[in-house]
Every structure is written in structure tokens, then in C-alpha cells.
Design an enzyme around this catalytic site. Structure first.
Site, PDB file in Angstrom:
ATOM      1  N   ASP A 106      13.404 -32.612  19.765  1.00  0.00           N
ATOM      2  CA  ASP A 106      12.044 -32.206  19.440  1.00  0.00           C
ATOM      3  C   ASP A 106      11.660 -32.801  18.089  1.00  0.00           C
ATOM      4  O   ASP A 106      12.406 -32.675  17.119  1.00  0.00           O
ATOM      5  CB  ASP A 106      11.954 -30.681  19.403  1.00  0.00           C
ATOM      6  CG  ASP A 106      10.522 -30.206  19.467  1.00  0.00           C
ATOM      7  OD1 ASP A 106       9.676 -30.916  20.041  1.00  0.00           O
ATOM      8  OD2 ASP A 106      10.239 -29.109  18.943  1.00  0.00           O
ATOM      9  N   HIS A 113       0.359 -30.286  11.226  1.00  0.00           N
ATOM     10  CA  HIS A 113       1.319 -29.218  11.503  1.00  0.00           C
ATOM     11  C   HIS A 113       2.414 -29.171  10.442  1.00  0.00           C
ATOM     12  O   HIS A 113       2.747 -28.101   9.921  1.00  0.00           O
ATOM     13  CB  HIS A 113       1.937 -29.418  12.889  1.00  0.00           C
ATOM     14  CG  HIS A 113       3.079 -28.504  13.185  1.00  0.00           C
ATOM     15  ND1 HIS A 113       2.925 -27.155  13.393  1.00  0.00           N
ATOM     16  CD2 HIS A 113       4.423 -28.732  13.282  1.00  0.00           C
ATOM     17  CE1 HIS A 113       4.115 -26.589  13.626  1.00  0.00           C
ATOM     18  NE2 HIS A 113       5.040 -27.533  13.552  1.00  0.00           N
ATOM     19  N   GLU A 180       4.444 -23.513  20.526  1.00  0.00           N
ATOM     20  CA  GLU A 180       4.084 -24.793  19.929  1.00  0.00           C
ATOM     21  C   GLU A 180       3.567 -25.669  21.058  1.00  0.00           C
ATOM     22  O   GLU A 180       4.300 -25.991  21.996  1.00  0.00           O
ATOM     23  CB  GLU A 180       5.276 -25.446  19.216  1.00  0.00           C
ATOM     24  CG  GLU A 180       5.760 -24.633  18.026  1.00  0.00           C
ATOM     25  CD  GLU A 180       6.612 -25.418  17.024  1.00  0.00           C
ATOM     26  OE1 GLU A 180       7.202 -26.448  17.393  1.00  0.00           O
ATOM     27  OE2 GLU A 180       6.666 -24.981  15.851  1.00  0.00           O
ATOM     28  N   GLU A 182       2.759 -28.961  22.625  1.00  0.00           N
ATOM     29  CA  GLU A 182       3.270 -30.317  22.417  1.00  0.00           C
ATOM     30  C   GLU A 182       3.090 -31.135  23.693  1.00  0.00           C
ATOM     31  O   GLU A 182       2.829 -30.599  24.762  1.00  0.00           O
ATOM     32  CB  GLU A 182       4.774 -30.278  22.093  1.00  0.00           C
ATOM     33  CG  GLU A 182       5.163 -29.338  20.969  1.00  0.00           C
ATOM     34  CD  GLU A 182       6.619 -29.485  20.516  1.00  0.00           C
ATOM     35  OE1 GLU A 182       7.305 -30.432  20.959  1.00  0.00           O
ATOM     36  OE2 GLU A 182       7.052 -28.644  19.720  1.00  0.00           O
ATOM     37  N   ASP A 214       7.067 -25.358  23.109  1.00  0.00           N
ATOM     38  CA  ASP A 214       8.298 -25.114  22.365  1.00  0.00           C
ATOM     39  C   ASP A 214       8.224 -23.706  21.788  1.00  0.00           C
ATOM     40  O   ASP A 214       7.856 -23.493  20.638  1.00  0.00           O
ATOM     41  CB  ASP A 214       8.397 -26.175  21.263  1.00  0.00           C
ATOM     42  CG  ASP A 214       9.550 -25.924  20.309  1.00  0.00           C
ATOM     43  OD1 ASP A 214      10.541 -25.324  20.723  1.00  0.00           O
ATOM     44  OD2 ASP A 214       9.440 -26.355  19.141  1.00  0.00           O
ATOM     45  N   ARG A 218       9.482 -17.078  15.031  1.00  0.00           N
ATOM     46  CA  ARG A 218       9.363 -17.490  13.624  1.00  0.00           C
ATOM     47  C   ARG A 218      10.233 -16.682  12.685  1.00  0.00           C
ATOM     48  O   ARG A 218      10.685 -17.199  11.653  1.00  0.00           O
ATOM     49  CB  ARG A 218       7.907 -17.391  13.176  1.00  0.00           C
ATOM     50  CG  ARG A 218       6.944 -18.226  13.968  1.00  0.00           C
ATOM     51  CD  ARG A 218       7.265 -19.702  13.870  1.00  0.00           C
ATOM     52  NE  ARG A 218       6.325 -20.483  14.664  1.00  0.00           N
ATOM     53  CZ  ARG A 218       6.486 -21.778  14.927  1.00  0.00           C
ATOM     54  NH1 ARG A 218       7.554 -22.435  14.477  1.00  0.00           N
ATOM     55  NH2 ARG A 218       5.594 -22.428  15.656  1.00  0.00           N
ATOM     56  N   GLN A 221      13.761 -17.966  13.135  1.00  0.00           N
ATOM     57  CA  GLN A 221      13.812 -19.327  12.599  1.00  0.00           C
ATOM     58  C   GLN A 221      13.839 -19.346  11.071  1.00  0.00           C
ATOM     59  O   GLN A 221      14.619 -20.086  10.456  1.00  0.00           O
ATOM     60  CB  GLN A 221      12.598 -20.108  13.115  1.00  0.00           C
ATOM     61  CG  GLN A 221      12.541 -21.564  12.683  1.00  0.00           C
ATOM     62  CD  GLN A 221      11.231 -22.246  13.104  1.00  0.00           C
ATOM     63  OE1 GLN A 221      10.408 -21.660  13.804  1.00  0.00           O
ATOM     64  NE2 GLN A 221      11.054 -23.490  12.693  1.00  0.00           N
ATOM     65  N   LYS A 234      14.534 -21.215  18.488  1.00  0.00           N
ATOM     66  CA  LYS A 234      13.919 -22.111  19.471  1.00  0.00           C
ATOM     67  C   LYS A 234      14.689 -22.155  20.792  1.00  0.00           C
ATOM     68  O   LYS A 234      14.091 -22.461  21.832  1.00  0.00           O
ATOM     69  CB  LYS A 234      13.920 -23.548  18.922  1.00  0.00           C
ATOM     70  CG  LYS A 234      13.241 -23.740  17.579  1.00  0.00           C
ATOM     71  CD  LYS A 234      11.763 -23.983  17.737  1.00  0.00           C
ATOM     72  CE  LYS A 234      11.162 -24.551  16.454  1.00  0.00           C
ATOM     73  NZ  LYS A 234       9.738 -24.883  16.655  1.00  0.00           N
ATOM     74  N   THR A 238      12.114 -23.399  26.340  1.00  0.00           N
ATOM     75  CA  THR A 238      11.144 -24.481  26.201  1.00  0.00           C
ATOM     76  C   THR A 238      10.562 -24.661  27.598  1.00  0.00           C
ATOM     77  O   THR A 238      11.320 -24.766  28.560  1.00  0.00           O
ATOM     78  CB  THR A 238      11.841 -25.792  25.773  1.00  0.00           C
ATOM     79  OG1 THR A 238      12.567 -25.560  24.566  1.00  0.00           O
ATOM     80  CG2 THR A 238      10.841 -26.920  25.576  1.00  0.00           C
ATOM     81  N   GLU A 339       0.170 -21.141  12.510  1.00  0.00           N
ATOM     82  CA  GLU A 339      -0.853 -21.883  11.767  1.00  0.00           C
ATOM     83  C   GLU A 339      -2.230 -21.279  12.024  1.00  0.00           C
ATOM     84  O   GLU A 339      -3.039 -21.129  11.114  1.00  0.00           O
ATOM     85  CB  GLU A 339      -0.898 -23.340  12.223  1.00  0.00           C
ATOM     86  CG  GLU A 339       0.314 -24.160  11.885  1.00  0.00           C
ATOM     87  CD  GLU A 339       0.219 -25.521  12.533  1.00  0.00           C
ATOM     88  OE1 GLU A 339      -0.515 -26.377  12.029  1.00  0.00           O
ATOM     89  OE2 GLU A 339       0.879 -25.728  13.570  1.00  0.00           O
TER      90      GLU A 339
END
Lengths: 390, 390
Positions: A106, A113, A180, A182, A214, A218, A221, A234, A238, A339
Site C-alpha cells: 500500500d 493526504h 481509506e 484508494e 484500506d 486509527r 495504528q 490495517k 482491505t 481527514e
């Protein structure tokens, strides 16, 4: 024999032809291609055992000349009539994970970002971007065993977290569960250990693209990721969309990346354009909350693959690499909720409710489209998953 | 029929019986077991197609009861006479990568190693250990496609590096090529997505152990690793020994880990001892330069597997996880040259020469032994590789 109906404005016209793995109530998973609202059974249409496999890997391994040959043959076939027993309405099939994932890497290729996450995770640093960020596509290996497709429920992960005011870490279900948005790229033809793939060889190796979510915890992480990067935050899931759009379908979407300054090292430079004008939409419980623009990505997928192999690492059929979260400069273009809600400080409106991170029962769908020839558009479909309680 | 000769003091007596994949000049790779200086052809000795496969995965997937059954049968067989056509002198066989690697995760479980690297990579930090280190086994996913076995040459990787005084990164062959002496653990029976493996369930899932060399390009790693961890600095090669020593052979090696303070969270605690008293030796061009003691490892492999799955990540047959560099408290117990030479500042004597990092043509062999029953010892063999120029 039937002529395949393609509804006016369909995102799955003859210029798309994405591949997937499907089954029906009384048949085994095998390869299909989507045309309009139909799925064509490739194992019926071609005399090639690769299409009877439960993943696209054997077909992908046949290489670019064969991909082109099958695509051309399909275009001819759907111009005419197709045998009835090779055609299924999309509503009657179950779609499966389209590839057997080899290595999953990844990346982190959106400047918006990376800057936003730098500000949120490392507020003490004056520059939100790390010094290496504009010199190489930063990436890390993720877990292949938990790559799933659309429709698979995501169980909220448990793990350790430690808030700034906690004396010791606590264990429990993640309270900052995020997505996420992607794009993912799938390697068809690998490269042996000790060899390199140049950016201009991208299309000889990359079979196609999918939408990728993904999923990210948080809180887990933030506590675990120093110094070796994300792991359990993570690795629980996925998800990728079930249709792999072949690279050949993205010709009209190819654009320059944003200007890369400083100039990349020679191994990251090519003469081909591999920026991609793909528009994503993130839907939270049925409400679109963000529209991330892939066109903004700083590093191209061709550069990501070149970087992955420049040290001689082998690549293989089924390798999957993610672009990293796609975030545009505007708030409603951010591809991760950390975000979008600025670390949870600015909740977003989701229909009649507000949200910061994901709640149990929430459903996320990410869709994407790209320009096709002559002003048309092609679709990637969607990756849609629901959160189950821990 | 032949009685298998086992030399006095052999590290491959009836209490070891490691599994591997071998071939001869005129036969295909298949499963074998090492006894003394012989390899027994399991595909001849057992009426089970799993042993005709070119990896141990199908056998490993059969589960612990079957592993015990085969081991017991082998002990009985080698007490008696074995059919001549099932026995090969070790010198006549080629050994192959024993497993098809699914996900590869590398941990960081030696307190001495993590402290040494903290001092070298982050000298500005007062505490060399990160705040999370004593709360969880820190690890990251590595690249499965470049796991190779003993005898495979390692090509010096190219990549970006940037010294503290360089204005911009430069590209070229790594000038700080290093090893990491580790043990690797192989998952036989996986666990579905959404489930967890407890530390006390370790032996139901872990098939056995190998020696692992996590080749590392320190210059590439130092530049790339912030914030997402090592990628190209590690992904060019990982080598493992060709014999997988079954967990059942390590009964006499099981010890407590060092005291874990603070007390780990409940999901990391078990009642079984899974520290392991394994002694490694690192040989550089024929000279032993280090003897890393696995007994010093802070986190046990059972804790590493429990941590990997606690967030619901699926595990699979063929998953490989590395312990991280094994370093004891003494200088000549350090399992990586960056520690042994203190970042290159203190060269080591290698026969008549001195070395900091690896030079082209250098050969590294890592061997390991552990206590067997009744004062005997068992061997893991070795993983031996040579550096080729970029």
C-alpha cells in the site's frame, strides 16, 4: 443466440469490459466479463481452461498480447449475437474476490493526504511531509490474507490503543474505525528476483485496476506504528471492487501527474503518462460525503511498480498495490474520515445524523468512473461493505 | 531394506526429524525428512499425496493430530529398516524452499536489538525503546515473493539513500548491506478472518521453526522508513533454512521468556512456556562473529501469533513470521552487523580482514541448535548465502 443489451449511458459498454469471478446458485466460481447489466461467462465463450479457474490469476499470467487478443475477441462477440447459455443477468450472479492476492503493498501517493495525516499524527513537526516523501513513493507491505471484496462484512477490530492521557494502553474494539478510498492495481505478469520494471514497462505487467478500501483503525495504528509502520491498525481488512478494469480500458483516462518537483531520480521517470483521471465517490449510509479525485495523485502507479522492483524484489501474478488514500485539496475531496472530520474534531453530516468515525451497522460504498473514448464514461462498479460489531 | 545410520552426536537424531523439500538429479521436488546424514523420501514412505507436493503446505494444513501421527510413524520406521529406494545421502540431494509463503510478518522482539537500533537510528531520543515496545510485539509485513532458501545468491540491492550531509538522495547499490539473524515460525493451520489465536493455542497452529536471515540495506532503510516502516531496505531478500524443525522437537528447548514488565495485556498471556533456548551462530566468510541467544527474546512466538490475529486478521497455512534480530547483551551476541560494528564505526575482524558491512562475494551462514531430550542437542542446519554484486 442473443444480442447483449447495453442500456444508454451504461458505464459498462464495449470500451470497458472489466473482468471478474462470478457464480450462480448452481455453478462454481469462474471468469466473467461485465457488459451492460449482463455477465458473460468466459469459460463458455473461450476454449481456454484459465477461464474456468476461481481467480483471474491464470489468465492474467498469460500476458499482454493475450489480454489484447481476448479483449478484441470480446468486442467482436458483443457486436454480434452471444450464445444464451453464456449470458447471465447481473442480478442473478454472485461476485467473488477476482484475484488470488500474492504480495499486497500500500502506497501513500496523495500529497494532500500525506500532508493532512502528517498534521494530525505529528503536529509537533513543522513540515507535515517527511523529507523522503517527494523523492520516492512511500509504501509498506500489507496483509494479503484479509483482502476481501464487496459485500463482505467488516468486523470491528480489537486491539491496543493509548490516548495521550492514558497511563497504559487499553484493549478493546477500535473507537476510531476509518476508511481509506484508494485505487488498487493488479500485476498480471511478474518479474524475477534481481530484475527491475521501468515505468514505461508498466502496461506489460499491470493487468488492471480496482477500487480499494484500506480499512484503518486509527487508534490502534497511532499507538503501534512507530517505528515499523502500520500493522494491526490495517491488517484486519482491505476490500476491493469485484471488477478488474483492464488497463486498456483506461486509455482515455491517462493524464500527466501533477508536476513533480524536485525531479525524480531516473528510475522513476518514464515517457508515458500514467496519471489517471478517475473520479471516486464515497457513500456513507447512502449519502455521498466525499468525491476524491485520482487525478491529483502525486506518484503514478507506474512509478509505484518501478519503485517496488528497483531493489530486485520479485513481483508476481496477483500482486496488488494500493495508491494510498486519495484526497483532493478541498475538504469534500478527502478520502479518509480522519481527514474529513479532522481527527474527529469536526463531525460530518451523514443524512440526518452526524458522524466522526464508523459506527456499527454503517455501510460504506466507494464507486469510481473514468473517461472513456468519445466523451463516454466507464465504471469500476463499487466496493460496498458494512461494519459489524466486534 | 536398510537401517538408517545416525552418527554419534548427530544433530539430526530421532528426536529432531525436520521436514524439507528435496530433489535429486532425476526427480522432482517432494517432501523428505532428515535423519543423520540421510534424507528419507516421505512420498515413498507414506501413502499420502501431500508428500509428493513441491512444498510442505498441504501436509502442514492437515493439522496437529496428523503431524503427531507422522512423527510417531517415522520414529517407528527408523527404529527398524527402511526401504532402500526411500533413502538418499544428504550429499546427493538438492534442498528447496520448504514452504509456499503466504503472509510474511517480521517482528522486533529482542530488547537488546531494539535498544541498539533505537540508539543508532534515533540518537536524539532519550529512551532508545519506543513507548509501545514493552506493551506489544512490534512487527510489520514483509515481502513474501523474495523469501528464498540456503544456497540462493543475494544480489546487492539498489535504491535511494541520503546521508545526513547529502543535499539530495542518490541512487545506487547499497553500501550498508547487513544481515539480521532471526528464527522464523511457520503456520500450519490458519484461522479464519474474525477469529483470534490465543497464546496457549500456539502449538495447534504453528508447525515448526526455521532459521531466518532478514537481509537489510541499512542506507535504503534509514531514508525510506519514516513513517510507514521498512520497505525496499528489506524486500529484496529474506532467506530461511531448508529444514523445518517441528514444534514437537523443541519440547526440551521450551523455557520462560525474560520477565515481562509491565505485565502484558490478557490477550498476550498464556500458561504455556514458549520462550525457546535456541543458540545461533553467525559465520562470516567461515569465521564465527556472533552467537545470538534466542533465550533472551522478550516476546515469545506464541505472543507474536496471538498479536497478529487479535484484530481478526486471517492466518493461513504457509504464513511465516520472523522473530526479529536476535541480540544478546554481549557484543559478540549481536545478530546484525549494524549493531556488531556500531553503525560501521567499530569494524570487526573477519579472519585476516576487517569488515563493517557486507562486501561482494561475502558469504554468511547462520546455524542454530537447541536442547533435545536427555542432554542431546538437535540442529536446524543452516541458511547460507553469498552476496553478488549489484
Amino acid at each position: 443466440m442473443t444480442k447483449i443489451a447495453i442500456p444508454e449511458g451504461s458505464l459498462f459498454g464495449p470500451d470497458n469490459l472489466p473482468y471478474g469471478i462470478f457464480s450462480t446458485a448452481d455453478s462454481e466460481p469462474r471468469a466473467g466479463v461485465r457488459v451492460g447489466d449482463s455477465v458473460l461467462d468466459l469459460s463458455q465463450l473461450f476454449d481456454d481452461i484459465v477461464f474456468a479457474e476461481p481467480s483471474l490469476n491464470a489468465f492474467m499470467a498469460q500476458g499482454r498480447a493475450r489480454w489484447d487478443e481476448v479483449r478484441a475477441a470480446l468486442k467482436t462477440m458483443i457486436d454480434g449475437d452471444v450464445a444464451d447459455d453464456a449470458v447471465y443477468p447481473i442480478a442473478d450472479v454472485t461476485l467473488h474476490l477476482p484475484i488470488e492476492v500474492a504480495d499486497y503493498v500500500d502506497f501513500y501517493a496523495s500529497e494532500n493526504h500525506a500532508s493532512n495525516l502528517g498534521r494530525l499524527f505529528r503536529p509537533q513537526n513543522p513540515d507535515p511531509l517527511m523529507p523522503n516523501w517527494k523523492h520516492l513513493p512511500v509504501g509498506y507491505h500489507g496483509r494479503s490474507s484479509t483482502v476481501v471484496t464487496s459485500g463482505v462484512d467488516i468486523v470491528r477490530p480489537c486491539g491496543q490503543r493509548k490516548g495521550p492521557n492514558d497511563e497504559a494502553p487499553v484493549f478493546g474494539p477500535s473507537i476510531r474505525l476509518d476508511i481509506e478510498a484508494e485505487m488498487g492495481f493488479v500485476v498480471g505478469v511478474g518479474s524475477p528476483m534481481g530484475s527491475q520494471i521501468t515505468p514505461d514497462e508498466f502496461a506489460d505487467h499491470c493487468f488492471g485496476a480496482v477500487i480499494l478500501n484500506d480499512w484503518s483503525a486509527r487508534d490502534i495504528q497511532a499507538w503501534e506504528y512507530v517505528p515499523l509502520g502500520p500493522n494491526l491498525g490495517k491488517s484486519f481488512a482491505t476490500s476491493i471492487s469485484p471488477w478488474v478494469v483492464p488497463l486498456a480500458a483506461l486509455e482515455a483516462a491517462r493524464i500527466d501527474t501533477p508536476v513533480q518537483d524536485p525531479e525524480p531520480l531516473p528510475y522513476l521517470k518514464g515517457s508515458e503518462k500514467w496519471g489517471l483521471d478517475i473520479d471516486l465517490a464515497v457513500e456513507w449510509n447512502g449519502h455521498i460525503v466525499s468525491r476524491p479525485p485520482y487525478a491529483q495523485m502525486y506518484w503514478s502507479p507506474a512509478q509505484m511498480l518501478a519503485h517496488t522492483s528497483v531493489n530486485g524484489a520479485a513481483t508476481r501474478t496477483g500482486d496488488l498495490f494500493g495508491s494510498g488514500t486519495i484526497s483532493g485539496p478541498e475538504k469534500d475531496q478527502r478520502g479518509a474520515f480522519i481527514e474529513l472530520t479532522w481527527g474527529g474534531a469536526e463531525p460530518v453530516q451523514v443524512g440526518d445524523e452526524t458522524r466522526t468515525f464508523l459506527e456499527d451497522g454503517d455501510e460504506i460504498a466507494i464507486s469510481a468512473t473514468a473517461p472513456g473514448p468519445n466523451g463516454t464514461r466507464i465504471g469500476f462498479g463499487e466496493v460496498r461493505n458494512r461494519i459489524l460489531p466486534a
